[in-house]
Design an enzyme around this catalytic site. Structure first.
Site: not given
Length: 504
Positions: A224, A443, A473
């Site tokens: 991320s 995502d 994610h």
């Protein structure tokens, strides 16, 4: 702007973080210490946390884990000035004869604690630990590394419950007044570090870690926001990049508006995917219209939840968004929406609490305040009420469910006491070793297009793209065997997959 955090599943972290106690940095930005590359890390057993800042139940992480503090300049422009302690944690390689070096993890945010997250999810990286020391850290301004503090716990309860999608002039004034007071509280309680918690400084800290750990190259696993941090590191230190994985990739070409719009579209896509999957497997699934009507009702009439608290519209919206980070949470979403419609907000409130870093005892970690601080130290853009009003149409078109809240989140740096560094981050890394960039087509938080943009910006021969056709994610922790095999072959054996490889 709503930057994202990926710690597997934050509600799980909140419940299990007792298995991952923090290491305490021992200087708070004022002490002088050895901040040179020659400093020796003093590894010790990890004690249980002294407070609940890591949403911990109080247990140390176990005998396999060691903790230490790296000393870094608070201001890299004044390397002999004040220092800041960066808390580290590691578990040594289980096959030391075949050890490659250290593998440094950043799990996202900005604001996510590596000190709590790595031990909590170490089983996912058991194969990597055979040849690497697994290492993570609380970046400057996060958790045990002089974590940014703004409001107290009770004030944060009220702040996160308050209306975040103002409908009229009075509500807009109240909303902007809360934003202003929050920024002032951050300055009052953490003003010394706010100008120094940006991503470039965190990347410089990582190069100090590399040297203190005794590694010639930095081997890295970024998830991320950790992908943005990894890209910035590669730009600053291209010749020091070893084997680097970027998973759940932030688009480095996006400014805050583009990023927030992308997330609005991403969460709307994930919501649609959830609704279709739910309808195919069970009978009591909500519709998008039901969810919108529920959020509208909660704007006027919150429903009871746990501990005398109420589920308000922003808490419900946050809980719904949190459930879309992983398919593991889809059943909670189904039950949570149904319960809220029947006057019980406990499930959606628990999901919202995990998003906001609140533990079961009502204590907040530095997760969201650190996210705010790092974002505002990074980006120069500051948005006014008029700016937001002019963009609401585009956000509502991107997501009828999340658009308004994503648009108003752009005010998070309005009135912030520290200025930002860039319009967008620079991640070009000419001369760096190949870096594996993994994008997930479903995502919600870091939309798939960001992986290709990152790979291209890293440069020819550097960014190698791998696509996972999945949900949630990130990709490595999804359970997909194809992704795991490709990543493990790259990190453990140095086998770079063919650019454009697809796993489904």
């Amino acid at each position: 702007m709503a930057r994202s955090v990926r710690t597997g599943a934050l509600l799980l972290v909140a419940l299990l973080a007792g298995a991952a106690a923090g290491c305490s940095s021992d200087d708070g930005g004022g002490a002088r210490a050895d901040t040179s590359a020659r400093q020796k890390l003093d590894w010790k057993s990890c004690p249980p946390p002294s407070d609940s800042e890591d949403a911990s139940t109080g247990r140390a992480p176990g005998d396999a884990w060691e903790c230490a503090t790296l000393h870094a300049p608070l201001d890299y422009g004044r390397p002999k000035g004040d220092s800041i302690g960066i808390a580290l944690i590691r578990a040594k390689a289980t096959d030391p004869d075949r050890r490659i070096g250290s593998l440094l993890f950043n799990f996202g945010g900005p604001g996510g604690s590596g000190i709590t997250t790595l031990p909590a999810f170490a089983e996912d990286y058991k194969n990597l630990r055979t040849r690497y020391d697994l290492v993570s850290f609380d970046p400057r301004g996060v958790g045990r590394s002089d974590g940014v503090r703004c409001l107290g716990d009770k004030d944060l309860d009220a702040y996160y419950a308050a209306d975040s999608t103002p409908d009229d002039a009075g509500e807009r004034r109240a909303f902007l007044d809360r934003v202003k007071k929050y920024a002032a509280a951050c300055e009052k309680n953490s003003g010394k570090v706010l100008a120094h918690v940006g991503t470039s400084n965190a990347a410089r800290d990582m190069d100090l870690m590399r040297q203190a750990l005794g590694d010639d190259k930095l081997h890295y696993f970024g998830i991320s926001y950790g992908t943005e941090l990894g890209g910035v590191y590669a730009h600053l230190f291209p010749k020091k990049v070893g084997r680097a994985l970027l998973d759940g990739v932030v688009d480095p070409t996006n400014d805050p508006v583009q990023s927030a719009l992308g997330q609005a579209k991403g969460f709307q896509l994930a919501l649609g995917n959830y609704l279709r999957a739910c309808t195919a497997s069970r009978d009591n699934c909500p519709t998008e219209d039901q969810i919108k009507r529920l959020l509208d009702r909660l704007d006027e009439r919150p429903v009871p939840a746990a501990e005398g608290r109420k589920l308000t519209q922003p808490l419900a919206s946050g809980g719904i968004a949190q459930s879309l980070y992983s398919k593991d949470y889809w059943d909670y979403l189904t039950e949570g929406v149904e319960d809220a419609e029947n006057g019980d907000g406990k499930i959606l409130l628990a999901l919202a609490d995990s998003m906001n870093g609140r533990d079961k005892d009502g204590a907040y970690s530095s997760l969201q305040s650190s996210l705010n601080a790092v974002t505002c130290a990074d980006f120069k853009q500051r948005y006014s009420e008029r700016d937001i009003e002019g963009k609401l149409g585009a956000f509502r078109a991107a997501s009828p469910v999340f658009g308004d809240s994503m648009a108003w989140s752009l005010t998070q740096c309005t009135g912030w006491p520290a200025s930002g560094e860039w319009q967008t981050p620079e991640v070009s890394a000419k001369g760096a070793a190949p870096m594996l960039v993994v994008g997930n087509t479903g995502d919600p938080a870091t939309p798939y297009a960001g992986a290709r943009k990152m790979a291209r910006r890293l440069g020819p021969g550097v960014g190698v793209e791998l696509t996972y056709k999945g949900e949630g994610h990130g990709a490595y922790n999804s359970g997909n065997a194809c992704v795991k095999q490709a990543v493990d072959a790259y990190l453990l054996d140095g086998t770079v997959p063919k650019n454009g490889k697809v796993c489904s």
